[in-house]
Write a protein that holds these residues in place. Structure first.
Motif, PDB file in Angstrom:
ATOM      1  N   GLU A 184      -9.201   1.671   4.815  1.00  0.00           N
ATOM      2  CA  GLU A 184      -7.988   2.229   4.291  1.00  0.00           C
ATOM      3  C   GLU A 184      -7.454   1.849   2.918  1.00  0.00           C
ATOM      4  O   GLU A 184      -7.019   2.590   2.320  1.00  0.00           O
ATOM      5  CB  GLU A 184      -7.251   1.217   5.283  1.00  0.00           C
ATOM      6  N   THR A 185      -7.726   0.581   2.467  1.00  0.00           N
ATOM      7  CA  THR A 185      -7.517   0.304   1.020  1.00  0.00           C
ATOM      8  C   THR A 185      -8.052   1.222  -0.167  1.00  0.00           C
ATOM      9  O   THR A 185      -7.260   1.786  -1.054  1.00  0.00           O
ATOM     10  CB  THR A 185      -7.583  -1.023   0.724  1.00  0.00           C
ATOM     11  N   ARG A 223       0.855  -1.105   0.163  1.00  0.00           N
ATOM     12  CA  ARG A 223       0.059  -0.246   0.086  1.00  0.00           C
ATOM     13  C   ARG A 223       0.764   1.103   0.008  1.00  0.00           C
ATOM     14  O   ARG A 223       0.648   2.049  -0.788  1.00  0.00           O
ATOM     15  CB  ARG A 223      -0.801   0.029   1.305  1.00  0.00           C
ATOM     16  N   GLU A 224       1.812   1.249   0.792  1.00  0.00           N
ATOM     17  CA  GLU A 224       2.827   2.388   0.951  1.00  0.00           C
ATOM     18  C   GLU A 224       3.500   2.697  -0.162  1.00  0.00           C
ATOM     19  O   GLU A 224       3.837   3.968  -0.656  1.00  0.00           O
ATOM     20  CB  GLU A 224       3.700   2.411   2.210  1.00  0.00           C
ATOM     21  N   GLU A 225       3.757   1.695  -0.834  1.00  0.00           N
ATOM     22  CA  GLU A 225       4.510   1.954  -2.376  1.00  0.00           C
ATOM     23  C   GLU A 225       3.538   2.187  -3.464  1.00  0.00           C
ATOM     24  O   GLU A 225       4.305   2.616  -4.725  1.00  0.00           O
ATOM     25  CB  GLU A 225       5.631   0.497  -2.555  1.00  0.00           C
ATOM     26  N   SER A 226       2.369   1.969  -3.260  1.00  0.00           N
ATOM     27  CA  SER A 226       1.555   2.448  -4.466  1.00  0.00           C
ATOM     28  C   SER A 226       1.612   3.975  -5.053  1.00  0.00           C
ATOM     29  O   SER A 226       1.416   4.173  -6.255  1.00  0.00           O
ATOM     30  CB  SER A 226       0.032   2.136  -4.230  1.00  0.00           C
ATOM     31  N   PHE A 227       2.391   4.809  -4.246  1.00  0.00           N
ATOM     32  CA  PHE A 227       2.551   6.110  -4.916  1.00  0.00           C
ATOM     33  C   PHE A 227       3.465   6.188  -6.132  1.00  0.00           C
ATOM     34  O   PHE A 227       3.562   6.806  -6.993  1.00  0.00           O
ATOM     35  CB  PHE A 227       3.302   7.100  -3.827  1.00  0.00           C
ATOM     36  N   ASP A 253      -6.424   4.753  -0.259  1.00  0.00           N
ATOM     37  CA  ASP A 253      -5.403   4.791  -0.853  1.00  0.00           C
ATOM     38  C   ASP A 253      -5.457   4.926  -2.413  1.00  0.00           C
ATOM     39  O   ASP A 253      -4.962   5.694  -3.137  1.00  0.00           O
ATOM     40  CB  ASP A 253      -4.475   3.539  -0.655  1.00  0.00           C
TER      41      ASP A 253
END
Length: 313
Positions: free
Chosen positions: A108-109, A40-44, A112
């Motif tokens: 949360e998902t 999730r954090e790397e989806s940027f 994002d």
């Protein structure tokens, strides 16, 4: 000046058709793949990947920027693997299309996913994500495609926007609530812009509270008649006159601003409805946007504000 059209990338479908390359769709697929991989954090990184790919495609040695979908997918997979995301590349390759990627529908998902796709604040995106996740829970949908989630989220986004407008929660900051009719504007004009109005060269719309702005309409053929110019009209003849007319437009804008007694600038819009007809029938030129832009630049050079909108027809 009018900006030249930017180069565009096209994709060739399996049936041979050509469609514009949709960077938003590709970014959605990538975000879905990152989320499905638990990153999730790397989806940027999805945005960075799309920008890098777009730059590469635009600088391709091909004469025409037309690519197959399989080429795009292969390039994305190689790029994901080269920057250390083989698991995301595997999911992207396995699914092959956004509709096959499924992600969890928990708030949360969903948040994002929406942050990168909805043009609203983080707080509004989180609120819409909550509504979307709640709807999915009621339907007993544990996982869904990013496309389905985005469509449902946009439904809530539209509803919230409509409610804000209806309840008066959205107000344009710094906008005066005064109005001026076309006649009231005419009465406050200085001599030079009033002469243009009388000659049919200039029209100034009234000021409303819906979209308060100074809206100017300048008619080139009437301007030629007003100045008794003979055909064909040359640049040397008309440009000095346009500079003077532009100064008159600025006088009109300042008079309207003073009448509204408002410290901030209103958006200024200019339309030249007959500019192409003028170029062809009066100036003996081709009706090109480049030439229209050059004349518009001369006319607006005296405006002491940023032109919000320029229209040629």
């Amino acid at each position: 000046m009018v900006k030249a059209a930017e180069k565009q990338i096209f994709l060739r479908d399996s049936d041979g058709g050509v469609v514009p390359f949709d960077t938003g769709e590709l970014q959605t697929r990538l975000i879905g793949s990152f989320l499905a991989a638990g990153l999730r954090e790397e989806s940027f990184m999805s945005e960075e990947i799309v920008l890098a790919l777009e730059y590469t495609l635009l600088n391709s040695p091909r004469i025409e920027a037309v690519f197959c979908r399989s080429e795009i997918d292969s390039a994305v997979i190689r790029l994901l693997e080269s920057i250390g995301y083989p698991e995301v590349a595997h999911i992207f390759r396995r699914n092959g299309h956004e509709q096959s990627v499924r992600i969890a529908t928990v708030p949360e998902t969903v948040t994002d996913l929406l942050i990168s796709h909805l043009g609203c604040s983080l707080e509004r995106a989180a609120h819409i994500a909550g509504l979307t996740a709640e709807a999915m829970e009621k339907l007993s949908i544990k996982t869904a495609s990013p496309h389905l989630i985005l469509e449902l989220a946009r439904h809530y986004e539209r509803d919230l926007a409509e409610n804000d407008f209806l309840s008066g929660n959205i107000l344009l900051p710094g906008i005066p609530q005064q109005t001026l009719t076309r006649h009231e504007i005419y009465e406050l004009l200085p001599v030079a812009p009033r002469q243009l109005v009388d000659a049919g060269v200039l029209r100034i719309n009234g000021i409303t509270t819906l979209f308060p702005s100074v809206r100017l309409f300048f008619f080139m053929k009437e301007f030629v008649r007003m100045n008794n110019l003979s055909f064909p009209v040359t640049e040397l003849e008309i440009e000095p006159l346009l500079y003077s007319a532009g100064a008159a437009l600025e006088e009109a804008r300042l008079a309207i601003k003073a009448a509204l007694r408002h410290p901030e600038e209103l958006p200024c819009c200019l339309a030249l409805p007959d500019i192409f007809d003028f170029l062809e029938s009066c100036a003996g030129s081709l009706p090109e946007k480049r030439l229209a832009g050059e004349l518009a630049s001369v006319l607006t050079s005296a405006l002491n504000c940023e032109l919000y909108h320029l229209e040629f027809d």
